[in-house]
Design a protein around this motif. Sequence first.
Motif, PDB file in Angstrom:
ATOM      1  N   TYR A   1       0.828  -1.217   0.000  1.00 35.57           N
ATOM      2  CA  TYR A   1       0.000   0.000   0.000  1.00 35.57           C
ATOM      3  C   TYR A   1       0.856   1.259   0.000  1.00 35.57           C
ATOM      4  O   TYR A   1       0.424   2.302   0.493  1.00 35.57           O
TER       5      TYR A   1
ATOM      6  N   TYR B   1      -0.869   4.540  -1.773  1.00 41.56           N
ATOM      7  CA  TYR B   1      -1.951   5.275  -1.109  1.00 41.56           C
ATOM      8  C   TYR B   1      -1.537   5.767   0.273  1.00 41.56           C
ATOM      9  O   TYR B   1      -2.076   6.763   0.753  1.00 41.56           O
TER      10      TYR B   1
ATOM     11  N   ASN C   1       1.880  -2.706   6.136  1.00 42.15           N
ATOM     12  CA  ASN C   1       0.697  -3.508   5.825  1.00 42.15           C
ATOM     13  C   ASN C   1      -0.233  -3.649   7.033  1.00 42.15           C
ATOM     14  O   ASN C   1      -1.458  -3.614   6.887  1.00 42.15           O
TER      15      ASN C   1
ATOM     16  N   VAL D   1      -2.259  -0.383   7.444  1.00 46.21           N
ATOM     17  CA  VAL D   1      -3.434  -0.292   6.568  1.00 46.21           C
ATOM     18  C   VAL D   1      -4.531  -1.230   7.049  1.00 46.21           C
ATOM     19  O   VAL D   1      -5.715  -0.869   7.044  1.00 46.21           O
TER      20      VAL D   1
ATOM     21  N   PHE E   1      -7.790   3.082   1.233  1.00 47.32           N
ATOM     22  CA  PHE E   1      -6.970   2.057   1.868  1.00 47.32           C
ATOM     23  C   PHE E   1      -7.448   0.635   1.556  1.00 47.32           C
ATOM     24  O   PHE E   1      -6.727  -0.325   1.838  1.00 47.32           O
TER      25      PHE E   1
ATOM     26  N   ASN F   1      -4.974  -2.018  -2.963  1.00 46.38           N
ATOM     27  CA  ASN F   1      -3.518  -2.097  -2.873  1.00 46.38           C
ATOM     28  C   ASN F   1      -2.864  -1.436  -4.079  1.00 46.38           C
ATOM     29  O   ASN F   1      -3.542  -0.915  -4.973  1.00 46.38           O
ATOM     30  N   ASP F   2      -1.536  -1.480  -4.108  1.00 43.16           N
ATOM     31  CA  ASP F   2      -0.795  -0.797  -5.171  1.00 43.16           C
ATOM     32  C   ASP F   2      -1.132  -1.331  -6.560  1.00 43.16           C
ATOM     33  O   ASP F   2      -1.236  -0.557  -7.524  1.00 43.16           O
TER      34      ASP F   2
END
Length: 312
Positions: free
Chosen positions: A16, A19, A160, A163, A275, A278-279
């Motif tokens: 993440y 974001y 991680n 998030v 959130f 994910n990327d």
Amino acid sequence: MAIFTYLKNMEDKNRYSFYLAVFRVFICLHLIKTLLFQWSYFDILYGPNSFVAPVPTFLTELLGINSQLLREHYHIFITVYLLVIVLHLFGIGKHFTALLLFLCYETLQRLCNLVLNGGDNLLKFIMLYMIFADSYQYFSIKATQWTNDTLRRLSNLGSNLCVRAVTIHFCLIYFWSAWHKIHADVWFNGVATYYTFSIARFKGTPWNDWLARNGFFVTVSTYFTLLVECYFPVLVWFKKTRLPVMICGIALHIGIYVFMMIYGFEIIFIMTYGFFFNDEEWQAFRDKVGSWIKRKTRWQITIGHNQQPVRS
């Protein structure tokens, strides 16, 4: 055990990072905006002439100073607070600056807690979680470079878990809000919107009175709010239902923003939705938007070249 396998998978990569960086920038800009809006009222909010009695804060207790002394020199405190915000905005100081910002923000909230709302409380917890996250891979003067594999894995784990803590906390807010609404007669009977829209404080548009007298709107909006808050904490975890329930949630918050004039609260809640992606999902979304823009641009250029000149 499954829990250890889950935690070990979290160590492999910060899923993440994008974001987290976006939300870090959002936090700083939001705090600066809040200070600008309060600029003319600093003295009555945080100064010695404040209408709120001085209360001990975590920072004053940590430093062993009196809260009244902090009020008497609130200009210095606000200046330091603003400096910390700017440093965090550019990723300077990283985790240490994030810790300082949380302490300053928590202290400012304690100095005048009567102006807070649910969004401020949620933001405080998110800032606490983000102390342990690496939100500096994007929009930062210098991204974090880990030479030690153990530190890198710990950083990924902290990011991680941060998030995950934010998303679980967010779902719990919806759950408890729905729980209390269900046990309130006005919500259970579907008339809560009528009473809310009838309050002068929440008349954000000229149509609020008309909407409050519309039985269909009152019933649908009341139960729609209940359904979103009840089912969001469940449906948001499944890929097929995540986007629909999030669209409903965003529509709910935009409605509150427009019709009830509750601004910062709704913006913070809508931004927290990010959130849940994910990327890889943000990258796929960016690629789709980029390809759509390219297609539109190419189409407009093609149309422009194909146009024939008009003869008089």
